[in-house]
Motif scaffolding. Structure first.
Motif, mmCIF file in Angstrom:
data_model
loop_
_atom_site.group_PDB
_atom_site.id
_atom_site.type_symbol
_atom_site.label_atom_id
_atom_site.label_comp_id
_atom_site.label_asym_id
_atom_site.label_seq_id
_atom_site.Cartn_x
_atom_site.Cartn_y
_atom_site.Cartn_z
ATOM 1 N N LYS A 5 -9.780 25.469 -17.892
ATOM 2 C CA LYS A 5 -8.706 26.439 -17.649
ATOM 3 C C LYS A 5 -8.392 27.206 -18.938
ATOM 4 O O LYS A 5 -8.242 28.428 -18.921
ATOM 5 C CB LYS A 5 -7.461 25.681 -17.154
ATOM 6 C CG LYS A 5 -6.270 26.537 -16.902
ATOM 7 C CD LYS A 5 -5.128 25.644 -16.417
ATOM 8 C CE LYS A 5 -3.808 26.321 -16.481
ATOM 9 N NZ LYS A 5 -2.707 25.442 -16.094
ATOM 10 N N THR A 6 -8.328 26.499 -20.058
ATOM 11 C CA THR A 6 -7.993 27.115 -21.336
ATOM 12 C C THR A 6 -9.010 28.177 -21.734
ATOM 13 O O THR A 6 -8.630 29.291 -22.101
ATOM 14 C CB THR A 6 -7.897 26.042 -22.443
ATOM 15 O OG1 THR A 6 -6.941 25.068 -22.041
ATOM 16 C CG2 THR A 6 -7.497 26.645 -23.765
ATOM 17 N N VAL A 7 -10.312 27.849 -21.653
ATOM 18 C CA VAL A 7 -11.308 28.838 -22.066
ATOM 19 C C VAL A 7 -11.300 30.046 -21.135
ATOM 20 O O VAL A 7 -11.468 31.178 -21.591
ATOM 21 C CB VAL A 7 -12.744 28.268 -22.174
ATOM 22 C CG1 VAL A 7 -12.858 27.257 -23.283
ATOM 23 C CG2 VAL A 7 -13.239 27.716 -20.875
ATOM 24 N N LEU A 8 -11.077 29.817 -19.853
ATOM 25 C CA LEU A 8 -11.057 30.928 -18.904
ATOM 26 C C LEU A 8 -9.862 31.850 -19.163
ATOM 27 O O LEU A 8 -9.993 33.070 -19.137
ATOM 28 C CB LEU A 8 -11.028 30.402 -17.465
ATOM 29 C CG LEU A 8 -11.439 31.390 -16.393
ATOM 30 C CD1 LEU A 8 -12.841 31.932 -16.656
ATOM 31 C CD2 LEU A 8 -11.389 30.740 -15.033
ATOM 32 N N ILE A 58 -12.811 32.392 -29.263
ATOM 33 C CA ILE A 58 -12.354 31.228 -28.496
ATOM 34 C C ILE A 58 -12.803 29.949 -29.189
ATOM 35 O O ILE A 58 -12.035 28.994 -29.306
ATOM 36 C CB ILE A 58 -12.874 31.285 -27.044
ATOM 37 C CG1 ILE A 58 -12.272 32.481 -26.312
ATOM 38 C CG2 ILE A 58 -12.549 29.991 -26.300
ATOM 39 C CD1 ILE A 58 -12.919 32.784 -24.965
ATOM 40 N N GLY A 59 -14.034 29.939 -29.663
ATOM 41 C CA GLY A 59 -14.548 28.778 -30.388
ATOM 42 C C GLY A 59 -13.709 28.457 -31.611
ATOM 43 O O GLY A 59 -13.390 27.296 -31.878
ATOM 44 N N ARG A 60 -13.322 29.495 -32.331
ATOM 45 C CA ARG A 60 -12.472 29.288 -33.510
ATOM 46 C C ARG A 60 -11.114 28.721 -33.122
ATOM 47 O O ARG A 60 -10.602 27.808 -33.754
ATOM 48 C CB ARG A 60 -12.262 30.593 -34.266
ATOM 49 C CG ARG A 60 -13.419 31.006 -35.103
ATOM 50 C CD ARG A 60 -13.064 32.229 -35.911
ATOM 51 N NE ARG A 60 -14.213 32.723 -36.631
ATOM 52 C CZ ARG A 60 -14.329 33.953 -37.062
ATOM 53 N NH1 ARG A 60 -13.363 34.814 -36.848
ATOM 54 N NH2 ARG A 60 -15.401 34.336 -37.710
ATOM 55 N N ILE A 112 -14.396 24.577 -31.281
ATOM 56 C CA ILE A 112 -15.658 24.177 -30.660
ATOM 57 C C ILE A 112 -16.699 25.263 -30.920
ATOM 58 O O ILE A 112 -16.363 26.359 -31.357
ATOM 59 C CB ILE A 112 -15.505 23.932 -29.134
ATOM 60 C CG1 ILE A 112 -14.986 25.174 -28.414
ATOM 61 C CG2 ILE A 112 -14.597 22.744 -28.872
ATOM 62 C CD1 ILE A 112 -14.882 25.042 -26.898
ATOM 63 N N THR A 113 -17.968 24.955 -30.627
ATOM 64 C CA THR A 113 -19.022 25.926 -30.889
ATOM 65 C C THR A 113 -18.996 27.046 -29.865
ATOM 66 O O THR A 113 -18.482 26.887 -28.755
ATOM 67 C CB THR A 113 -20.412 25.258 -30.832
ATOM 68 O OG1 THR A 113 -20.645 24.823 -29.492
ATOM 69 C CG2 THR A 113 -20.512 24.108 -31.818
ATOM 70 N N LYS A 152 -19.328 29.115 -24.088
ATOM 71 C CA LYS A 152 -20.070 29.774 -23.013
ATOM 72 C C LYS A 152 -20.278 28.832 -21.833
ATOM 73 O O LYS A 152 -20.115 29.228 -20.679
ATOM 74 C CB LYS A 152 -21.416 30.283 -23.526
ATOM 75 C CG LYS A 152 -21.287 31.456 -24.466
ATOM 76 C CD LYS A 152 -22.636 31.879 -25.002
ATOM 77 C CE LYS A 152 -22.488 33.020 -25.999
ATOM 78 N NZ LYS A 152 -23.774 33.431 -26.565
ATOM 79 N N VAL A 153 -20.621 27.593 -22.146
ATOM 80 C CA VAL A 153 -20.833 26.600 -21.090
ATOM 81 C C VAL A 153 -19.532 26.369 -20.326
ATOM 82 O O VAL A 153 -19.516 26.338 -19.089
ATOM 83 C CB VAL A 153 -21.361 25.275 -21.688
ATOM 84 C CG1 VAL A 153 -21.321 24.151 -20.668
ATOM 85 C CG2 VAL A 153 -22.776 25.460 -22.214
#
Length: 185
Positions: free
Chosen positions: A134-137, A150-152, A156-157, A162-163
């Motif tokens: 939910k957070t990445v979306l 988003i990674g920063r 996370i990488t 992307k995954v």
């Protein structure tokens, strides 16, 4: 008069954790006030201030004094807040324009009902996603951050981001049921 050793002691190294903490503790409240007055949204103001502090830290900036760090950060926070406010205003205008155009094209109450139902189902489905997806979306679709940003933010990488975005979209699609979603043409 300040001696060379006094000056060295007042120098702020943003990459140094102790100096970063000193800047954070001394300026967070002030920077929050600056941002909040511009964006009028507590959560957004806090995010903008944190992003500015992270930017200072990542760039490993060096300031002659805490005051110099303060003035630099105020400028960065002010600019970020103004950009955020402008973007939100543009989004609101675009959304209103879209709604007006859509109303001119269709007078159907059925269309309005389908849109409202789709929005409700999307929000419900989003709430059912695991927090990490939910957070990445949200960061990707609503905050409009790129994968690297988003990674920063999440530590996370870029590949992992992307995954997660792919998996989040996939799960959201399953939860909503793509065939039942109203998409205006």
């Amino acid at each position: 008069m300040q001696t060379g050793s006094d000056k060295a002691e007042s120098t702020i190294y943003a990459a140094n954790e102790a100096d970063f903490r000193k800047v954070y503790d001394a300026l967070m409240a002030l920077l929050f006030k600056v941002s909040y007055r511009i964006v009028n949204d507590e959560e957004a103001a806090e995010d903008l201030v944190h992003d500015s502090l992270i930017k200072m830290h990542e760039k490993e900036l060096v300031f002659p004094s805490l005051d110099d760090a303060k003035y630099w950060l105020i400028r960065v926070v002010k600019n970020a807040s103004l950009n955020y406010a402008k973007r939100k205003t543009r989004e609101k205008k675009a959304y209103e324009r879209f709604l007006k155009e859509d109303r001119r094209q269709t007078d159907s109450g059925e269309t309005e009902l389908l849109k409202a139902e789709t929005l409700r189902r999307t929000r419900e489905a989003l709430e059912k996603l695991p927090v990490n997806l939910k957070t990445v979306l949200i960061l990707k679709e609503y905050a409009e951050l790129n994968y690297k940003e988003i990674g920063r933010v999440l530590g996370i990488t870029e590949g992992n981001v992307k995954v997660r975005v792919f998996r989040a979209r996939e799960q959201l699609s399953k939860l909503i049921g793509e065939d039942d979603v109203y998409l205006p043409r």
